[in-house]
Structures are given as C-alpha cells and as structure tokens.
Design a protein around this motif. Structure first.
Motif, PDB file in Angstrom:
ATOM      1  N   PRO A 153       0.861  -1.020   0.082  1.00 44.20           N
ATOM      2  CA  PRO A 153       0.179   0.083   0.047  1.00 44.20           C
ATOM      3  C   PRO A 153       0.984   1.156   0.097  1.00 44.20           C
ATOM      4  CG  PRO A 153      -0.629  -1.503   1.586  1.00 44.20           C
ATOM      5  CD  PRO A 153       0.586  -2.259   1.217  1.00 44.20           C
ATOM      6  N   LEU A 154       0.473   2.230  -1.061  1.00 43.51           N
ATOM      7  CA  LEU A 154       1.499   3.473  -1.026  1.00 43.51           C
ATOM      8  C   LEU A 154       1.381   4.268   0.212  1.00 43.51           C
ATOM      9  CD1 LEU A 154       0.464   4.516  -4.541  1.00 43.51           C
ATOM     10  CD2 LEU A 154       2.457   3.107  -3.753  1.00 43.51           C
ATOM     11  N   GLU A 155       0.339   4.262   1.081  1.00 41.74           N
ATOM     12  CA  GLU A 155       0.280   5.044   2.276  1.00 41.74           C
ATOM     13  C   GLU A 155       1.230   4.324   3.455  1.00 41.74           C
ATOM     14  OE1 GLU A 155      -3.163   1.997   2.424  1.00 41.74           O
ATOM     15  OE2 GLU A 155      -2.371   3.411   0.922  1.00 41.74           O
ATOM     16  N   GLU A 156       1.754   3.191   3.060  1.00 42.11           N
ATOM     17  CA  GLU A 156       2.952   2.562   4.225  1.00 42.11           C
ATOM     18  C   GLU A 156       4.109   3.175   3.812  1.00 42.11           C
ATOM     19  OE1 GLU A 156       2.406  -1.544   4.424  1.00 42.11           O
ATOM     20  OE2 GLU A 156       0.410  -1.403   5.075  1.00 42.11           O
ATOM     21  N   VAL A 157       4.485   3.879   2.658  1.00 46.73           N
ATOM     22  CA  VAL A 157       5.641   4.090   2.146  1.00 46.73           C
ATOM     23  C   VAL A 157       6.090   5.601   2.605  1.00 46.73           C
ATOM     24  CG1 VAL A 157       7.188   4.568   0.218  1.00 46.73           C
ATOM     25  CG2 VAL A 157       5.594   2.465   0.275  1.00 46.73           C
ATOM     26  N   TRP A 158       7.209   5.881   3.262  1.00 51.45           N
ATOM     27  CA  TRP A 158       7.621   7.222   3.590  1.00 51.45           C
ATOM     28  C   TRP A 158       8.704   7.916   2.685  1.00 51.45           C
ATOM     29  CZ3 TRP A 158      12.041   8.725   5.569  1.00 51.45           C
ATOM     30  CH2 TRP A 158      13.300   7.391   6.399  1.00 51.45           C
ATOM     31  N   LEU A 159       9.565   6.818   1.876  1.00 49.74           N
ATOM     32  CA  LEU A 159      10.720   7.245   1.271  1.00 49.74           C
ATOM     33  C   LEU A 159      10.985   6.119   0.372  1.00 49.74           C
ATOM     34  CD1 LEU A 159      13.365   8.988   0.955  1.00 49.74           C
ATOM     35  CD2 LEU A 159      14.371   7.689   2.373  1.00 49.74           C
ATOM     36  N   LEU A 160      11.280   6.671  -1.024  1.00 48.58           N
ATOM     37  CA  LEU A 160      11.692   5.581  -2.154  1.00 48.58           C
ATOM     38  C   LEU A 160      13.109   6.321  -2.441  1.00 48.58           C
ATOM     39  CD1 LEU A 160       8.455   5.912  -4.156  1.00 48.58           C
ATOM     40  CD2 LEU A 160       9.307   3.961  -2.892  1.00 48.58           C
ATOM     41  N   ALA A 161      14.138   5.394  -2.590  1.00 50.56           N
ATOM     42  CA  ALA A 161      15.403   5.775  -3.118  1.00 50.56           C
ATOM     43  C   ALA A 161      16.046   4.892  -4.035  1.00 50.56           C
ATOM     44  CB  ALA A 161      16.356   6.264  -1.832  1.00 50.56           C
ATOM     45  N   VAL A 162      17.051   5.520  -4.745  1.00 54.90           N
ATOM     46  CA  VAL A 162      17.896   4.707  -5.754  1.00 54.90           C
ATOM     47  C   VAL A 162      19.317   5.301  -5.255  1.00 54.90           C
ATOM     48  CG1 VAL A 162      18.615   4.094  -7.915  1.00 54.90           C
ATOM     49  CG2 VAL A 162      16.335   4.137  -7.440  1.00 54.90           C
ATOM     50  N   GLY A 163      20.095   4.299  -4.652  1.00 59.50           N
ATOM     51  CA  GLY A 163      21.497   4.705  -4.156  1.00 59.50           C
ATOM     52  C   GLY A 163      21.039   5.888  -3.111  1.00 59.50           C
ATOM     53  N   ASP A 164      21.830   6.781  -3.012  1.00 58.70           N
ATOM     54  CA  ASP A 164      21.490   7.918  -2.067  1.00 58.70           C
ATOM     55  C   ASP A 164      20.729   9.217  -2.710  1.00 58.70           C
ATOM     56  OD1 ASP A 164      23.318   9.172  -3.986  1.00 58.70           O
ATOM     57  OD2 ASP A 164      24.500   9.759  -2.762  1.00 58.70           O
ATOM     58  N   LYS A 165      19.700   8.911  -3.565  1.00 54.42           N
ATOM     59  CA  LYS A 165      18.986   9.677  -4.289  1.00 54.42           C
ATOM     60  C   LYS A 165      17.558   9.177  -4.051  1.00 54.42           C
ATOM     61  CE  LYS A 165      17.413  11.838  -8.476  1.00 54.42           C
ATOM     62  NZ  LYS A 165      16.971  11.433  -9.886  1.00 54.42           N
ATOM     63  N   ALA A 166      16.547  10.424  -3.477  1.00 55.47           N
ATOM     64  CA  ALA A 166      15.199  10.011  -3.396  1.00 55.47           C
ATOM     65  C   ALA A 166      14.421  10.305  -4.598  1.00 55.47           C
ATOM     66  CB  ALA A 166      14.535  10.945  -2.180  1.00 55.47           C
ATOM     67  N   VAL A 167      13.510   9.329  -4.903  1.00 57.56           N
ATOM     68  CA  VAL A 167      12.684   9.216  -6.227  1.00 57.56           C
ATOM     69  C   VAL A 167      11.383   9.501  -6.096  1.00 57.56           C
ATOM     70  CG1 VAL A 167      14.758   8.015  -7.331  1.00 57.56           C
ATOM     71  CG2 VAL A 167      12.761   6.922  -6.374  1.00 57.56           C
ATOM     72  N   GLY A 168      10.533   9.966  -6.808  1.00 53.74           N
ATOM     73  CA  GLY A 168       9.290  10.168  -6.825  1.00 53.74           C
ATOM     74  C   GLY A 168       8.517   8.700  -7.147  1.00 53.74           C
ATOM     75  N   LEU A 169       7.292   8.619  -7.130  1.00 54.81           N
ATOM     76  CA  LEU A 169       6.498   7.269  -7.479  1.00 54.81           C
ATOM     77  C   LEU A 169       6.332   7.219  -8.920  1.00 54.81           C
ATOM     78  CD1 LEU A 169       3.114   7.541  -4.932  1.00 54.81           C
ATOM     79  CD2 LEU A 169       4.971   5.679  -5.104  1.00 54.81           C
ATOM     80  N   ASP A 170       6.377   8.113  -9.662  1.00 56.83           N
ATOM     81  CA  ASP A 170       6.015   7.956 -11.049  1.00 56.83           C
ATOM     82  C   ASP A 170       7.496   8.345 -11.918  1.00 56.83           C
ATOM     83  OD1 ASP A 170       3.336   7.397 -10.919  1.00 56.83           O
ATOM     84  OD2 ASP A 170       2.924   9.283 -10.126  1.00 56.83           O
ATOM     85  N   GLU A 171       8.531   8.586 -11.131  1.00 60.52           N
ATOM     86  CA  GLU A 171       9.620   8.591 -11.874  1.00 60.52           C
ATOM     87  C   GLU A 171      10.475   7.399 -12.549  1.00 60.52           C
ATOM     88  OE1 GLU A 171      14.033  10.633 -10.440  1.00 60.52           O
ATOM     89  OE2 GLU A 171      12.226  10.816  -9.029  1.00 60.52           O
TER      90      GLU A 171
END
Length: 73
Positions: free
Chosen positions: A33-51
């Motif tokens: 569930p998306l509401e359970e997520v507070w951070l998305l990252a690739v390496g040391d860079k935060a990314v957006g849901l639709d990136e």
C-alpha cells in the motif's frame, strides 16, 4: 527492477525482482500500500512514485511512533 523492502513493509526485509519502470508500478505489483511508504530511493537519491528508475529501489516504511525524520546534508 530490483526492489528492497525495509522495516515493517509486508513484514519483509527482502529483495524482489519486479517487471516495472516506476516505483508506483513496482509497489502495486508487490501489493505494498502506498500509504505505508515514506521514502523511495535509488542509491543515495530520493525518487518520486512516477519517476522512471532502474533499481535497486529502496523502499522505507513510516517511522515507528510517527516521529519526524530530519535529513541532514
């Protein structure tokens, strides 16, 4: 895309291989569930849901107790 779930997300701390181009698509395929997520990252860079990204995508759950995360430079 390789997806790494951290903390209490679906009670896993494992790596999953998913056919997806965006974090949103990967999480939907894994049933997270998306509401359970507070951070998305690739390496040391935060990314957006639709990136569009190439993994490994690191997915972090909310902080226990609803604390505030301070990100330092």
């Amino acid at each position: 895309m390789e997806v790494v779930l951290h903390g209490d997300l679906r009670r896993f701390g494992e790596r999953f291989q998913v056919e997806a181009k965006t974090p949103r698509e990967a999480l939907e395929r894994l049933g997270v569930p998306l509401e359970e997520v507070w951070l998305l990252a690739v390496g040391d860079k935060a990314v957006g849901l639709d990136e569009e990204v190439e993994g490994p995508l690191e997915v972090y759950p909310p902080i226990a107790g609803g604390g505030i995360l301070e990100v330092l430079p």
